[in-house]
Design a protein around this motif. Structure first.
Motif, PDB file in Angstrom:
ATOM      1  N   UNK A 170      -6.529  -2.193  -4.369  1.00  0.00           N
ATOM      2  CA  UNK A 170      -5.250  -1.507  -4.557  1.00  0.00           C
ATOM      3  C   UNK A 170      -5.216  -1.017  -6.000  1.00  0.00           C
ATOM      4  N   UNK A 171      -5.120   0.267  -6.172  1.00  0.00           N
ATOM      5  CA  UNK A 171      -5.114   0.880  -7.491  1.00  0.00           C
ATOM      6  C   UNK A 171      -3.684   1.024  -7.993  1.00  0.00           C
ATOM      7  N   UNK A 172      -3.515   0.957  -9.309  1.00  0.00           N
ATOM      8  CA  UNK A 172      -2.236   1.306  -9.919  1.00  0.00           C
ATOM      9  C   UNK A 172      -2.106   2.825  -9.849  1.00  0.00           C
ATOM     10  N   UNK A 173      -0.900   3.329  -9.969  1.00  0.00           N
ATOM     11  CA  UNK A 173      -0.707   4.774  -9.837  1.00  0.00           C
ATOM     12  C   UNK A 173       0.388   5.274 -10.764  1.00  0.00           C
ATOM     13  N   UNK A 174       0.285   6.579 -11.035  1.00  0.00           N
ATOM     14  CA  UNK A 174       1.259   7.271 -11.877  1.00  0.00           C
ATOM     15  C   UNK A 174       1.411   8.685 -11.333  1.00  0.00           C
ATOM     16  N   UNK A 175       2.650   9.105 -11.122  1.00  0.00           N
ATOM     17  CA  UNK A 175       2.922  10.464 -10.644  1.00  0.00           C
ATOM     18  C   UNK A 175       2.775  11.437 -11.819  1.00  0.00           C
ATOM     19  N   UNK A 176       2.064  12.539 -11.578  1.00  0.00           N
ATOM     20  CA  UNK A 176       1.887  13.616 -12.551  1.00  0.00           C
ATOM     21  C   UNK A 176       2.688  14.828 -12.085  1.00  0.00           C
ATOM     22  N   UNK A 177       2.963  15.800 -12.956  1.00  0.00           N
ATOM     23  CA  UNK A 177       3.721  16.985 -12.531  1.00  0.00           C
ATOM     24  C   UNK A 177       3.075  17.734 -11.355  1.00  0.00           C
ATOM     25  N   UNK A 178       1.760  17.735 -11.280  1.00  0.00           N
ATOM     26  CA  UNK A 178       1.060  18.449 -10.209  1.00  0.00           C
ATOM     27  C   UNK A 178       0.111  17.547  -9.422  1.00  0.00           C
ATOM     28  N   UNK A 179       0.330  16.235  -9.484  1.00  0.00           N
ATOM     29  CA  UNK A 179      -0.588  15.345  -8.777  1.00  0.00           C
ATOM     30  C   UNK A 179      -0.286  13.885  -8.995  1.00  0.00           C
ATOM     31  N   UNK A 180      -1.350  13.100  -8.917  1.00  0.00           N
ATOM     32  CA  UNK A 180      -1.233  11.653  -9.072  1.00  0.00           C
ATOM     33  C   UNK A 180      -2.478  11.128  -9.766  1.00  0.00           C
TER      34      UNK A 180
ATOM     35  N   UNK B 194       0.879  -1.163   0.000  1.00  0.00           N
ATOM     36  CA  UNK B 194       0.000   0.000   0.000  1.00  0.00           C
ATOM     37  C   UNK B 194       0.913   1.210   0.000  1.00  0.00           C
ATOM     38  N   UNK B 195       0.712   2.111  -0.949  1.00  0.00           N
ATOM     39  CA  UNK B 195       1.595   3.261  -1.098  1.00  0.00           C
ATOM     40  C   UNK B 195       0.911   4.537  -0.638  1.00  0.00           C
ATOM     41  N   UNK B 196       1.674   5.406  -0.003  1.00  0.00           N
ATOM     42  CA  UNK B 196       1.194   6.718   0.392  1.00  0.00           C
ATOM     43  C   UNK B 196       1.893   7.788  -0.417  1.00  0.00           C
ATOM     44  N   UNK B 197       1.173   8.880  -0.685  1.00  0.00           N
ATOM     45  CA  UNK B 197       1.704   9.964  -1.507  1.00  0.00           C
ATOM     46  C   UNK B 197       1.388  11.292  -0.839  1.00  0.00           C
TER      47      UNK B 197
END
Length: 149
Positions: A103-113, A7-10
């Motif tokens: 559990x969702x997949x994720x991708x970092x964006x320049x101003x978010x996720x 589980x990832x936190x951002x």
């Protein structure tokens, strides 16, 4: 997770040091630490005691539907679909297989996720494949934009 999956936190932080925290467990919004009336920073978001046992869906992305379906039964084009009963005789917010429990997949964006999820045909009794996206964007004006597609 019991399965061993992480589980990832951002944390999305702006130029003033204000931030929001998110997790891929249910594509949840966990905190919003912003300037308060006393000139400090305060978390203004309620949080569950435990994400795994949160019965109020706090900050979670729910689905396939939001709210209850009576008798956990859906009729679509004349075909009956029996859904998971997670609220007495009803299904609530997608049932035990709802998006809040994934559990969702994720991708970092320049101003978010951006969180993404695939829900296969038949999961929880639901018909059809569904691909879902939840985007969270945080800016210097302390504005959080949430877009679900």
């Amino acid at each position: 997770m019991p399965t061993g999956a992480p589980v990832c936190g951002f944390r999305l932080t702006n130029s003033a040091g204000a931030y929001v925290e998110l997790t891929n467990w249910g594509a949840r919004w966990l905190s919003a630490v912003v300037p308060d009336a006393r000139g400090g920073m305060s978390d203004v978001l309620l949080q569950p005691d435990c994400l795994l046992t949160d019965e109020f869906y706090m900050g979670a992305t729910v689905g396939r539907v939001a709210n209850r379906i009576a008798h956990a039964r859906l009729i679509l084009d004349g075909k009956v679909y029996d859904l998971e009963k997670n609220d007495g005789e009803n299904t609530n917010h997608g049932g035990f297989s709802g998006f809040h429990q994934k559990l969702w997949d994720w991708e970092i964006l320049p101003d978010g996720i951006r969180f993404t999820l695939h829900s296969p045909d038949g999961e929880g009794g639901w018909p059809g494949n569904v691909d879902v996206t939840a985007e969270y964007r945080w800016n210097d004006g302390n504005e959080l934009t949430i877009r679900h597609t």
